[in-house]
Design an enzyme around this catalytic site. Structure first.
Site, PDB file in Angstrom:
ATOM      1  N   LYS A 205      -1.468  -6.177   3.871  1.00 14.57           N
ATOM      2  CA  LYS A 205      -0.567  -5.206   3.256  1.00 14.57           C
ATOM      3  C   LYS A 205      -0.353  -3.986   4.276  1.00 14.57           C
ATOM      4  O   LYS A 205       0.807  -4.071   4.467  1.00 14.57           O
ATOM      5  CB  LYS A 205      -1.335  -4.712   1.909  1.00 14.57           C
ATOM      6  CG  LYS A 205      -0.417  -3.461   1.440  1.00 14.57           C
ATOM      7  CD  LYS A 205       0.822  -4.025   1.007  1.00 14.57           C
ATOM      8  CE  LYS A 205       1.756  -2.796   0.148  1.00 14.57           C
ATOM      9  NZ  LYS A 205       1.332  -2.100  -0.708  1.00 14.57           N
ATOM     10  N   CYS A 261       5.489   3.944   0.012  1.00 15.34           N
ATOM     11  CA  CYS A 261       4.593   2.918   0.774  1.00 15.34           C
ATOM     12  C   CYS A 261       4.743   2.803   2.497  1.00 15.34           C
ATOM     13  O   CYS A 261       3.697   3.337   3.061  1.00 15.34           O
ATOM     14  CB  CYS A 261       4.964   1.367   0.224  1.00 15.34           C
ATOM     15  SG  CYS A 261       4.414   0.981  -1.193  1.00 15.34           S
TER      16      CYS A 261
END
Length: 438
Positions: A205, A261
Site C-alpha cells: 500500500k 492518502c
C-alpha cells in the site's frame, strides 16, 4: 466457504469502513459497522450518508437488511466471525502514523475469543502486523488469525474499485487459516488475489501510493520545464503516456496531489524509512515539490499582476478532486492561505465542499459563492483548482466581462485555451506558456 454468507464486523465508518461494509453486504454477508462518533451512527441509522461517495448511498439502502450500524462494541462483535479494522491512521508531529485507533480496536475485541480472524485494512507501517500478532498471542488469542488486507480504493470511485479491483492483497503468516477465510470473501469478485507475508502486504500500500505520487510530481516537474522552454505539457504527457512501458495514468500536470492518502502515506513511508536509518531522498523530493506546486501558482499570478495586495482572486473548486466532498490536504487550502498572506481578497466556489469550512482557517477569511459566475464577478484573476465538469459549461465571454482583469490560471489544464483566449482571457496553464488575446 465460497457462496456462504458470513458475519462481519467493520470498525470505522469512514470512507474505507463504509465502502467495505456496504460492499460485503452487497456480496451477501451480514455486516455490522461500528464507529465511535454518535452523530455519524445517528445519520447512518436514519438513512443518511455522512459524506459524498458516488453509489454508496444506493448500495447501503439496497442492503439495509444485511447492514447495520452501532456504537456498541459487543453488538458489533458478538456474532461476528471476522473483524475488519478500517480506522484512520493520521500523521503525528513526527510524520509517523498514529496507530492509537488501531490499538483501540485491538483492545476492544480482546475478549472476542470466538473470532476467526482480525483483518487490518487501515494503512499502517510495516511491522504493525507483527506487533498486533504478538499482542493477540499475549492475550491468549493464538487461535485468532491475523491478516493485512490493504485497500486500493480511490475517492469518487471507491465502490467501483472495491467490487472490481485490479488485485486483492492478503498478507498472513505461514499456515494462518485467515488466508483461506479472507480469500473466500473476495473470490466472488473474480480478481487476482495476491497472497504474501504480512510485512510485504503492509509495504504494498505504501509503495503503491508513493509511486503514484512520484508520477504526479514528475510530470509537474516536466511541466515547469515546459513553461520555461515553450513546450506544451499536454502534447508531452500524451505522447509519453502512449509508451506501453509507461502508460498514461497519473501523468496529468496540475496543482499537486491532495486527499487523505497520498500526502499522509508518502510522509509515513518517509518517516518509516528515516526511523530505519535510511534517508529516502527521492520521496523527500516528491513531497517537497508537491508542497511547492500551489505556491508556484500564486507566484505566477503575483508576477503577472505585479503584486497581489488588494487584488481579488477567485478559486474555482475547493475539494482535492471532483466527485468528492473531501477537503483533506486540498491544494485549494494552501492557495487560499498564500493569497490571503499576500494581501489578496479571495472568493471561492465549489459544488460539494462542506460548508463547515466557512468556520476554519483560511476559509473563514474568504467569501464563498453559490455559482462560478458570481465568484468571478469583479475578480482580478481566477484559478481553476478542481476539475468540476460544471466549469466546462460556463459562458466564458460573459465571465470575462464580469471580471476586472480577465486573467485565468487553469490549474488542471481542463479547458481549451483557444476558447478562453477568444473570450478575452489571458490564459495561463500548468506546463504551458502564458498566452494573451489578440
Amino acid at each position: 466457504m465460497t457462496g456462504t454468507s458470513r458475519r462481519i464486523a467493520v470498525f470505522g465508518a469512514g470512507y474505507i469502513g463504509l465502502v467495505t461494509g456496504a460492499c460485503f453486504a452487497e456480496l451477501g454477508h451480514r455486516v455490522v459497522v461500528r464507529d465511535i462518533q454518535p452523530e455519524r451512527i445517528r445519520l447512518l441509522n436514519s438513512g443518511e450518508i455522512p459524506f459524498f461517495e458516488p453509489g454508496l448511498g444506493d448500495l447501503i439502502a439496497r442492503n439495509k437488511e444485511r447492514l447495520s450500524f452501532t456504537l456498541d462494541v459487543q453488538e458489533a462483535v458478538s456474532e461476528a466471525e471476522v473483524v475488519f479494522v478500517c480506522v484512520d491512521t493520521p500523521p503525528t508531529a513526527s510524520g509517523d502514523a498514529d496507530l492509537s485507533r488501531v490499538w483501540a480496536v485491538i483492545d476492544a475485541v480482546r475478549d472476542a475469543s470466538h473470532l476467526v480472524a482480525i483483518v487490518v485494512k487501515s494503512t499502517v507501517p510495516v511491522g504493525t502486523g507483527a506487533r498486533v500478532r504478538a499482542a493477540l498471542d499475549e492475550r491468549g488469542l493464538t487461535h485468532v488469525g491475523y491478516a493485512s488486507n490493504p485497500e486500493f480504493t480511490a475517492e469518487g470511485r471507491a465502490v467501483e474499485d472495491f467490487l472490481h479491483p485490479d488485485r486483492v492483497v492478503i498478507g498472513t503468516s505461514d499456515g494462518d487459516k485467515a488466508a483461506a477465510w479472507v480469500t473466500a470473501l473476495y473470490k466472488p469478485l473474480d480478481s487476482p488475489i495476491e497472497l504474501m507475508d504480512v510485512a510485504s502486504a503492509e509495504m504494498v500500500k505504501l509503495a503503491s501510493n508513493a509511486l503514484l505520487a512520484t508520477r504526479i510530481t514528475f510530470i509537474n516537474e516536466i511541466a515547469t520545464v515546459c513553461e520555461a522552454t515553450g513546450a506544451d505539457i499536454g502534447h508531452v504527457s500524451r505522447a509519453v503516456g502512449l509508451d506501453h512501458r509507461l502508460g498514461p495514468h497519473f501523468l496529468k500536470a496540475g496543482l499537486g496531489y491532495g486527499g487523505s492518502c497520498f500526502p499522509k502515506d508518502s510522509r509515513a513511508l518517509r518517516a518509516m524509512a528515516s526511523n530505519s536509518g535510511y534517508p529516502f531522498q527521492l520521496l523527500n523530493a516528491v513531497i517537497q515539490v508537491n508542497e511547492l506546486q500551489p505556491r508556484r501558482a500564486v507566484q505566477r499570478l503575483k508576477a503577472e499582476l505585479n503584486g497581489l495586495k488588494g487584488r481579488r482572486i477567485a478559486l474555482l473548486g475547493m475539494t482535492f478532486k471532483p466527485a468528492t466532498d473531501d477537503m483533506r490536504e486540498a491544494p485549494s487550502t494552501t492557495l487560499a492561505a498564500r493569497l490571503l498572506a499576500e494581501g489578496a481578497t479571495v472568493t471561492c466556489w465549489d459544488p460539494m465542499a462542506p460548508h463547515t469550512t466557512a468556520h476554519q482557517d483560511p476559509w473563514s477569511s474568504t467569501t464563498r459563492h453559490p455559482d462560478p459566475l458570481s465568484a468571478l464577478t469583479d475578480a482580478d484573476a481566477a484559478i481553476l483548482v478542481t476539475e468540476w465538469p460544471e466549469l466546462t459549461d460556463i459562458d466564458w465571454p460573459t465571465a470575462a466581462r464580469t471580471m476586472r482583469t480577465p486573467l485565468f490560471l487553469d490549474g488542471r489544464n481542463l479547458l481549451d485555451p483557444t476558447t478562453l483566449l477568444a473570450a478575452g482571457f489571458t490564459h495561463m496553464g500548468v506546463g504551458r506558456t502564458t498566452r494573451r488575446p489578440s
